[in-house]
Motif scaffolding. Structure first.
Motif, PDB file in Angstrom:
ATOM      1  N   ARG A 142     -14.800 -18.387 -37.327  1.00  0.00           N
ATOM      2  CA  ARG A 142     -15.792 -19.078 -36.507  1.00  0.00           C
ATOM      3  C   ARG A 142     -16.220 -20.369 -37.193  1.00  0.00           C
ATOM      4  NH1 ARG A 142     -21.423 -19.326 -35.349  1.00  0.00           N
ATOM      5  NH2 ARG A 142     -21.799 -19.434 -33.099  1.00  0.00           N
ATOM      6  N   ASP A 167     -23.382 -25.286 -28.810  1.00  0.00           N
ATOM      7  CA  ASP A 167     -23.199 -24.611 -27.524  1.00  0.00           C
ATOM      8  C   ASP A 167     -21.726 -24.513 -27.166  1.00  0.00           C
ATOM      9  OD1 ASP A 167     -25.915 -24.276 -27.216  1.00  0.00           O
ATOM     10  OD2 ASP A 167     -26.185 -25.985 -25.870  1.00  0.00           O
ATOM     11  N   ASN A 191     -20.046 -21.814 -29.177  1.00  0.00           N
ATOM     12  CA  ASN A 191     -20.537 -20.495 -28.774  1.00  0.00           C
ATOM     13  C   ASN A 191     -19.925 -20.020 -27.464  1.00  0.00           C
ATOM     14  OD1 ASN A 191     -22.168 -20.075 -31.010  1.00  0.00           O
ATOM     15  ND2 ASN A 191     -23.986 -20.957 -30.060  1.00  0.00           N
TER      16      ASN A 191
END
Length: 220
Positions: free
Chosen positions: A111, A176, A179
């Motif tokens: 990530r 954002d 995500n």
């Protein structure tokens, strides 16, 4: 098991332009540095990078890094005009000797984290990559002396950048975007370190590879 260092998951709140000129740099500058850009199987990494870049590319002010220029920054050496051909050959010999005693390293990337000037995939774990860098620094010291390696010996944060920031902005929009992504992690084997001649003339780090030095006894 040691917990992951904070920089691998703590996002920056504000992003800043990456492309300001560091001291000594300008269009035409060439710099020797060690990168990791040779992986046993880069397909999982390319798939992971593409998943995140598809979303990040919708955010203005971010420069996506093309697949061919994905890399894990390792250790600078010096400006080309300051390092002789004889020293380059000696650096390669020293690296071959020292890295022959190392072993290939398996790491995972999963990530991204929001760094102040880039969106990057941290290495998991970080310690084996840090150890490779210590070995490379020792090879530089063999040739250029104990103070010959630029940058600090400690504090190295191994990562592969996916995008560089070209416009200062709050990090929220880019966060954002990442995500929104669900992607499988990329497990990779680091089996070589490359001495490269790098430039950033085109607002991207581009290079020619001088030589890739393998890890392990195959380096002999």
């Amino acid at each position: 098991m040691a917990s992951a260092p904070e920089w691998t998951f703590r996002h920056a709140d504000q992003l800043a332009d990456h492309w300001w000129w560091r001291p000594g740099w300008k269009v035409g500058t060439r710099f020797y540095t060690w990168h990791i850009n040779v992986f046993e199987d880069a397909t999982p990494l390319h798939r992971l990078a593409a998943s995140y870049q598809a979303q990040l590319s919708t955010v203005p002010g971010l420069d996506m890094i093309p697949q061919q220029w994905l890399h894990l920054t390792m250790q600078g050496v010096g400006f080309v005009e300051d390092v002789s051909t004889v020293q380059v050959d000696a650096l390669l010999d020293a690296a071959h000797s020292r890295l022959a005693e190392a072993e290939p390293v398996k790491v995972r990337f999963q990530r991204p984290v929001m760094r102040p000037e880039a969106i990057a995939l941290p290495s998991d774990p970080v310690e084996p990559v840090q150890q490779i860098r210590h070995t490379v620094r020792a090879a530089i010291a063999d040739v250029l002396g104990p103070d010959g390696a630029p940058d600090n010996a400690d504090g190295y944060q191994p990562h592969i950048s996916l995008a560089y920031v070209s416009t200062s902005q709050p990090a929220a929009t880019a966060l954002d975007a990442i995500n929104r992504v669900t992607a499988d992690p990329a497990d990779l084997t680091i089996n070589a370190v490359s001495l490269i001649e790098m430039h950033r003339d085109n607002r991207m780090y581009e290079w020619r590879t001088v030589e890739a030095v393998p890890l392990g006894h195959s380096a002999l």
